[in-house]
Design an enzyme around this catalytic site. Structure first.
Site, mmCIF file in Angstrom:
data_model
loop_
_atom_site.group_PDB
_atom_site.id
_atom_site.type_symbol
_atom_site.label_atom_id
_atom_site.label_comp_id
_atom_site.label_asym_id
_atom_site.label_seq_id
_atom_site.Cartn_x
_atom_site.Cartn_y
_atom_site.Cartn_z
ATOM 1 N N ASN A 97 -12.908 28.551 0.314
ATOM 2 C CA ASN A 97 -14.179 29.253 0.094
ATOM 3 C C ASN A 97 -14.016 30.143 -1.133
ATOM 4 O O ASN A 97 -13.392 31.200 -1.057
ATOM 5 C CB ASN A 97 -14.510 30.099 1.339
ATOM 6 C CG ASN A 97 -15.735 30.976 1.132
ATOM 7 O OD1 ASN A 97 -16.508 30.774 0.186
ATOM 8 N ND2 ASN A 97 -15.922 31.964 1.997
ATOM 9 N N TRP A 98 -14.593 29.710 -2.252
ATOM 10 C CA TRP A 98 -14.409 30.450 -3.504
ATOM 11 C C TRP A 98 -15.265 31.714 -3.557
ATOM 12 O O TRP A 98 -15.152 32.497 -4.472
ATOM 13 C CB TRP A 98 -14.749 29.557 -4.698
ATOM 14 C CG TRP A 98 -13.866 28.357 -4.840
ATOM 15 C CD1 TRP A 98 -12.717 28.078 -4.135
ATOM 16 C CD2 TRP A 98 -14.041 27.251 -5.749
ATOM 17 N NE1 TRP A 98 -12.176 26.888 -4.551
ATOM 18 C CE2 TRP A 98 -12.961 26.352 -5.537
ATOM 19 C CE3 TRP A 98 -14.985 26.936 -6.720
ATOM 20 C CZ2 TRP A 98 -12.823 25.169 -6.265
ATOM 21 C CZ3 TRP A 98 -14.848 25.752 -7.444
ATOM 22 C CH2 TRP A 98 -13.784 24.883 -7.215
ATOM 23 N N LYS A 99 -16.160 31.880 -2.586
ATOM 24 C CA LYS A 99 -17.107 33.007 -2.591
ATOM 25 C C LYS A 99 -17.796 33.066 -3.970
ATOM 26 O O LYS A 99 -18.018 32.027 -4.569
ATOM 27 C CB LYS A 99 -16.387 34.308 -2.252
ATOM 28 C CG LYS A 99 -15.493 34.175 -1.014
ATOM 29 C CD LYS A 99 -15.071 35.492 -0.468
ATOM 30 C CE LYS A 99 -14.066 35.283 0.647
ATOM 31 N NZ LYS A 99 -13.919 36.436 1.490
ATOM 32 N N HIS B 282 -20.969 32.774 7.901
ATOM 33 C CA HIS B 282 -19.798 33.496 7.378
ATOM 34 C C HIS B 282 -20.026 34.996 7.585
ATOM 35 O O HIS B 282 -21.147 35.485 7.458
ATOM 36 C CB HIS B 282 -19.597 33.179 5.892
ATOM 37 C CG HIS B 282 -18.299 33.707 5.370
ATOM 38 N ND1 HIS B 282 -18.125 35.025 5.010
ATOM 39 C CD2 HIS B 282 -17.086 33.101 5.180
ATOM 40 C CE1 HIS B 282 -16.864 35.198 4.615
ATOM 41 N NE2 HIS B 282 -16.226 34.047 4.708
ATOM 42 N N GLU C 290 -19.567 37.496 5.847
ATOM 43 C CA GLU C 290 -20.196 38.226 4.736
ATOM 44 C C GLU C 290 -21.708 38.006 4.742
ATOM 45 O O GLU C 290 -22.472 38.888 4.340
ATOM 46 C CB GLU C 290 -19.545 37.799 3.407
ATOM 47 C CG GLU C 290 -18.152 38.406 3.280
ATOM 48 C CD GLU C 290 -17.184 37.635 2.401
ATOM 49 O OE1 GLU C 290 -17.607 36.789 1.601
ATOM 50 O OE2 GLU C 290 -15.966 37.890 2.543
ATOM 51 N N GLU D 180 -12.860 33.382 12.307
ATOM 52 C CA GLU D 180 -12.476 34.294 11.236
ATOM 53 C C GLU D 180 -12.658 35.731 11.713
ATOM 54 O O GLU D 180 -13.772 36.283 11.606
ATOM 55 C CB GLU D 180 -13.354 34.068 10.010
ATOM 56 C CG GLU D 180 -13.236 32.693 9.403
ATOM 57 C CD GLU D 180 -13.567 32.726 7.922
ATOM 58 O OE1 GLU D 180 -12.685 32.401 7.138
ATOM 59 O OE2 GLU D 180 -14.691 33.114 7.566
ATOM 60 N N GLY E 280 -10.011 38.949 3.708
ATOM 61 C CA GLY E 280 -9.825 39.649 2.439
ATOM 62 C C GLY E 280 -9.071 40.961 2.553
ATOM 63 O O GLY E 280 -9.064 41.760 1.622
ATOM 64 N N SER F 53 -7.133 35.963 5.518
ATOM 65 C CA SER F 53 -5.884 36.267 4.800
ATOM 66 C C SER F 53 -4.782 35.232 5.039
ATOM 67 O O SER F 53 -3.608 35.588 5.166
ATOM 68 C CB SER F 53 -5.396 37.683 5.146
ATOM 69 O OG SER F 53 -6.356 38.633 4.741
ATOM 70 N N GLY G 196 -9.968 32.025 1.649
ATOM 71 C CA GLY G 196 -10.751 32.721 0.630
ATOM 72 C C GLY G 196 -9.896 32.992 -0.593
ATOM 73 O O GLY G 196 -9.687 32.122 -1.438
ATOM 74 N N GLY G 197 -9.348 34.203 -0.671
ATOM 75 C CA GLY G 197 -8.595 34.647 -1.855
ATOM 76 C C GLY G 197 -7.556 33.642 -2.344
ATOM 77 O O GLY G 197 -7.479 33.356 -3.548
HETATM 78 C C1 PEP Z 1 -13.024 33.735 3.865
HETATM 79 O O1 PEP Z 1 -13.653 34.090 2.896
HETATM 80 O O2 PEP Z 1 -13.563 32.991 4.693
HETATM 81 C C2 PEP Z 1 -11.645 34.194 4.018
HETATM 82 C C3 PEP Z 1 -10.980 33.825 5.081
HETATM 83 O O3 PEP Z 1 -11.141 34.980 3.028
HETATM 84 P P1 PEP Z 1 -9.594 35.437 2.846
HETATM 85 O O4 PEP Z 1 -8.741 34.205 2.955
HETATM 86 O O5 PEP Z 1 -9.541 36.019 1.468
HETATM 87 O O6 PEP Z 1 -9.297 36.420 3.917
#
Ligand code: PEP
Length: 249
Positions: free
Chosen positions: A9-11, A95, A97, A167, A173, A212, A233-234
């Site tokens: 997930n590049w956000k 999600h 966010e 999640e 994040g 994470s 994500g990151g």
């Molecule tokens: C996400 O955006 O769904 C996510 C899990 O981010 P991260 O891996 O950065 O925690």
């Protein structure tokens, strides 16, 4: 046997040169001998570019959100049929966010889940508790309600064409990952909730962990019985870290 899936997930990140280089790095590290699947979830404007770069490769394409409506006067929104038109096979719904920053509730998430399937897309239903909810001992209840809202709206059979992502909000994040035991416990509860409705569907549905995930914690998470891959994500923004996670699957 459920095939592992590693979804990036590049956000709201990336530019044309960065995305060309990221996809190049992903393709260079793909290993046809591995059964794990790789998916990328770019921001909307880059979907056509990514689609052209991954065309005729095994990399799957998804989007990060969709409108509950198929078309009409919804300025700024993007519909499921549009995403399907551009080669997306999957889309995130719910999600954290979106739930937090756009005040999406579980009923709206369920509408998006249904809209995705109506357009032929597989929804990736994201669920998870906040730290406050975990500390109050409400994780099972919160996640259970998020899943129930979708079962109520779409029916259990809809989960034959869907993916779930657990999640925990406190892990997204933040660098604070759920332990494999914490994650496995909730994954098993989600599977049990779906299995209670339909044993075949519950047994087959893929449940990803997100929060994470990094190259150094991926293997122990993916070794858990009910963890069928990761929503990253990151660490999905660099080909090296993303594909190290893929290698851990
Ligand atoms: C996400 O955006 O769904 C996510 C899990 O981010 P991260 O891996 O950065 O925690």
């Amino acid at each position: 046997m459920r095939n592992k899936l590693i979804a990036g997930n590049w956000k709201m990140n990336g530019s044309k040169p960065e995305i060309r280089s990221l996809i190049g790095g992903i393709l260079a590290r793909l290993d046809p001998a591995r059964s794990a699947e790789v998916m990328v979830l770019p921001p909307f404007p880059y979907i056509p570019l990514v689609q052209s770069l991954i065309d005729h490769t095994p990399v799957l394409l998804g989007a990060q959100d969709l409108s509950p409506h198929a078309s009409g006067a919804y300025t700024g929104d993007v519909s499921g049929p549009m995403l399907a038109d551009w080669g997306c096979g999957h889309v995130l719904v719910g999600h954290s966010e979106r739930r937090a920053l756009h005040a999406e509730n579980s009923e709206q998430v369920a509408e998006k889940f249904v809209a995705a399937q109506s357009a032929g897309l597989q929804p990736i239903l994201c669920v998870g508790e906040t730290l406050e909810e975990r500390d109050a001992g409400r994780t099972t209840e919160v996640v259970g309600e998020q899943i129930s809202a979708v079962i109520d709206a779409a029916g259990i059979n809809a989960f034959a064409r869907a993916i779930v992502a657990y999640e925990p909000v406190w892990a997204i994040g933040t660098g604070q990952t759920a332990t494999p035991e914490q994650a496995q416990e909730i994954h098993a509860e989600i599977r049990a909730q779906l299995t209670k409705e339909d044993a075949t569907i519950g047994g087959r549905v893929r449940i990803l962990y997100g929060g994470s995930v990094k190259p150094d914690n991926a293997a122990e998470l993916f070794a858990c019985e009910d963890i069928d891959g990761g929503l990253i994500g990151g660490a999905s923004l660099q080909a090296e870290s993303f594909m190290s996670i893929y290698q851990a699957a």
